[in-house]
Design an enzyme around this catalytic site. Structure first.
Site, PDB file in Angstrom:
ATOM      1  CG  ASN A   1      -2.108  -0.706   1.191  1.00 29.27           C
ATOM      2  OD1 ASN A   1      -2.222  -1.687   1.883  1.00 29.27           O
ATOM      3  ND2 ASN A   1      -3.044  -0.287   0.379  1.00 29.27           N
TER       4      ASN A   1
ATOM      5  CG  ASP B   1      -5.924   2.575   0.639  1.00 32.73           C
ATOM      6  OD1 ASP B   1      -4.762   2.252   0.322  1.00 32.73           O
ATOM      7  OD2 ASP B   1      -6.909   1.850   0.418  1.00 32.73           O
TER       8      ASP B   1
ATOM      9  CE  LYS C   1      -9.096  -7.232  -7.963  1.00 32.76           C
ATOM     10  NZ  LYS C   1      -8.552  -5.888  -8.292  1.00 32.76           N
TER      11      LYS C   1
ATOM     12  N   GLY D   1     -15.520   0.766 -13.541  1.00 34.05           N
ATOM     13  CA  GLY D   1     -14.124   1.004 -13.875  1.00 34.05           C
ATOM     14  C   GLY D   1     -13.986   1.499 -15.301  1.00 34.05           C
TER      15      GLY D   1
ATOM     16  CB  SER E   1     -14.581   2.223 -21.601  1.00 34.06           C
ATOM     17  OG  SER E   1     -15.418   3.240 -21.101  1.00 34.06           O
ATOM     18  CB  ALA E   2      -9.972  -0.622 -21.785  1.00 31.79           C
ATOM     19  CB  THR E   3     -11.320  -3.093 -17.316  1.00 33.15           C
ATOM     20  OG1 THR E   3      -9.965  -2.638 -17.295  1.00 33.15           O
ATOM     21  CG2 THR E   3     -11.449  -4.330 -16.444  1.00 33.15           C
TER      22      THR E   3
ATOM     23  CB  SER F   1     -14.586  -3.733 -23.711  1.00 28.81           C
ATOM     24  OG  SER F   1     -14.705  -4.421 -24.929  1.00 28.81           O
ATOM     25  CE  LYS F   2      -8.247  -5.959 -21.913  1.00 28.65           C
ATOM     26  NZ  LYS F   2      -6.985  -5.752 -21.161  1.00 28.65           N
TER      27      LYS F   2
ATOM     28  CD  GLU G   1     -20.316   4.428 -13.101  1.00 30.73           C
ATOM     29  OE1 GLU G   1     -19.598   4.890 -14.031  1.00 30.73           O
ATOM     30  OE2 GLU G   1     -20.163   4.710 -11.912  1.00 30.73           O
TER      31      GLU G   1
ATOM     32  CB  CYS H   1     -16.661   7.509 -13.832  1.00 29.32           C
ATOM     33  SG  CYS H   1     -17.945   7.337 -12.580  1.00 29.32           S
TER      34      CYS H   1
ATOM     35  CD  GLU I   1     -12.830   8.343 -17.427  1.00 26.15           C
ATOM     36  OE1 GLU I   1     -13.767   8.622 -16.659  1.00 26.15           O
ATOM     37  OE2 GLU I   1     -12.544   7.182 -17.754  1.00 26.15           O
TER      38      GLU I   1
END
Length: 503
Positions: free
Chosen positions: A27, A99, A185, A238, A240-242, A244-245, A260, A294, A393
């Site tokens: 951390n 954090d 997660k 999170g 958009s790329a993730t 899509s996966k 979202e 976002c 973004e």
């Protein structure tokens, strides 16, 4: 006084468990760049255990312990969680702040929203009992029909680092209210308060396996969770790329998802506004939460007749924002969450400058802060619609500015994006505001304000900003499946076929 970060393990089946491969992730406090602790790094083996625990929680005692229990029973647990969070608010706020870099006052306000969210969904869980077996009006009096609302099952909840505890709560509270069992997660960049929720669940006696918390890297823990065949739904917030996966992975198993995702939201300012009042909303809409939202209204579309005066006021407002360690009283802008994200933000600003844009203010580290991932509030003009700074973004405190002359031009500029999460319209002409609220392509439109969020109102986007809605009753529906039950009530035979001859 030093803030202690507890060394937690993975929270699986109601207990703290060491990761099978015993790996951990440091951390880093983004204000100081110092290591303040570490979090467990789950892998596929740990995710399998968490999903198995959730499956058992759903089916234990034929569901009577949780999934098929009354909403009133689940509501008691949600209210108990809320009460514990309220009790630990100050401690949790400080942990959140060191954090992820969020100013302490923001972190404490987030925790008020966390408490309210758990309490709100406790109420909806209780209402769910009275809505079961809601009758359906049918055109034939020989049939009676009703619906049952049932939990979807085991759900994977994957959340971001900008609102660590609050975004997790937006998913956990309705999922548990619906009777699902969940595996959370959180982002590896900010997981501390989410792990503390595990301790709260132990303290209030939440049934084992109802909520499991697995921290770790996205490509290990997150990917294993998204592709797990026994997960019945994925809810992801999170990039958009993730997203899509995750959608691609879920499609292989025809698994429902709620997404979202990113945004590049417009704020349209007309010439009839109070410039100072709207300047503050414009600054708030883009620079709140260190610019890491976002829905940030990071594209300013301002009427040409007031542009020079309005932007001058914006610069003064931006340069007056207190940038400091987020624990300092009055801090209004803390650091970017990580070194990698810090470099990305600075690269976006540098690219805008190289493409011909003008950095009016900001764009660099504050002179008085030699350590930490701090970026001054940045306002950029002379922007074209083809520039990266206008289209992509940034996820940092960066506002890009363009002017317009007509309402139609403003609408076209607002909609010229593949995102569609938030938007804002600033005008004293409420009929005009209504017209734009219909014309703008976004899941959320704010009129004469920016960024307010209420637990009772739906939140989500269109286009590449995702689909599905969180919060309000729509958030609960995310985790429920609807079952039709229809009964034939007549004593007469159906009579469709000719009966066999009697012997």
């Amino acid at each position: 006084m030093a803030i202690t970060v507890s060394s937690r393990q993975l929270f699986i089946d109601g207990e703290w468990r060491v990761p099978i491969l015993n790996k951990r992730i440091p951390n880093i406090n983004p204000s100081t760049e110092n290591i303040i602790g570490d979090i467990p790094a789950a892998t596929k083996e740990d995710v399998d255990l968490a999903v198995d625990a959730a499956k058992r929680a759903i089916s234990r005692n034929n569901g009577r312990d949780w999934s098929a229990a009354s909403g009133s029973l689940r509501a008691r647990y949600l209210r108990a969680i809320a009460a514990k969070i309220k009790e630990k608010k100050n401690e949790l706020g400080k942990l959140e702040s060191i954090d992820c870099g969020k100013p302490l006052e923001e972190a404490l306000a987030d925790l008020d929203d966390v408490v309210a969210c758990f309490e709100y969904y406790a109420g909806l869980a209780e209402e769910l009992d009275s809505k079961q077996k809601a009758p359906i009006s049918l055109p034939m009096d020989t049939f009676k029909s009703y619906i049952l609302k049932e939990p979807i099952g085991v759900v994977a909840l994957i959340t971001p680092w900008n609102y660590p505890f609050l975004m997790a709560t937006w998913k956990i509270a309705p999922a548990l209210a619906a009777g699902c069992a969940a595996i959370l997660k959180p982002s590896e960049l900010a997981s501390v308060t989410c792990l503390e929720l595990g301790e709260i669940c132990k303290e209030i006696g939440l049934p084992h396996g109802v909520l499991n918390i697995v921290t770790g890297l996205g490509h290990e823990a997150g990917a294993s969770l998204a592709s797990h065949p026994d997960v019945d739904k994925i809810s992801f917030t999170g990039s958009s790329a993730t997203g899509s996966k995750i959608m691609t992975t879920a499609a292989q198993l025809v698994k429902p998802v709620s997404l979202e995702l990113g945004g590049k939201s417009p704020i349209v300012v007309f010439e009839d506004v109070d410039l100072d009042k709207v300047a503050e909303w414009t600054v708030f809409g883009c620079f709140f939460t260190n610019g890491q939202i976002c829905s940030a209204t990071s594209r300013l579309i301002v009427h040409e007749s007031i542009a020079v005066e309005f932007v001058d006021k914006l610069v003064k407002w931006a340069e007056n924002i207190k940038i400091s360690d987020p624990l300092e009283e009055g801090c209004r802008l803390g650091p970017i969450v990580s070194e990698a994200q810090y470099k990305k933000v600075l690269n976006c600003i540098s690219s805008a400058k190289s493409e011909g844009a003008t950095i009016l203010t900001g764009g660099r580290r504050p002179e008085h802060l030699k350590k930490g991932y701090f970026v001054e509030p940045t306002i950029i003009t002379d922007v074209t619609t083809s520039m990266q700074i206008w289209r992509e973004e940034v996820f940092g405190p960066v506002l890009a500015v363009k002017t317009f002359s007509t309402e139609e031009e403003a609408i076209n500029l607002a909609n010229d994006t593949h995102y569609g999460l938030g938007s804002a319209v600033m005008s004293n002409d409420l009929e005009r505001c209504e017209r734009l609220s219909k014309a703008i392509q976004a899941g959320i439109v704010w009129i004469n304000c920016a960024q307010p969020s209420f637990i009772q109102a739906p939140w989500g986007g269109i286009k590449r900003s995702g689909f599905g809605r969180e919060l309000g009753e729509w958030g609960l529906e995310n985790y429920l499946s609807v079952k039709q039950v229809t009964r034939y009530t007549s004593d007469e035979p159906w009579g469709w076929y000719q009966p066999p001859s009697k012997l």
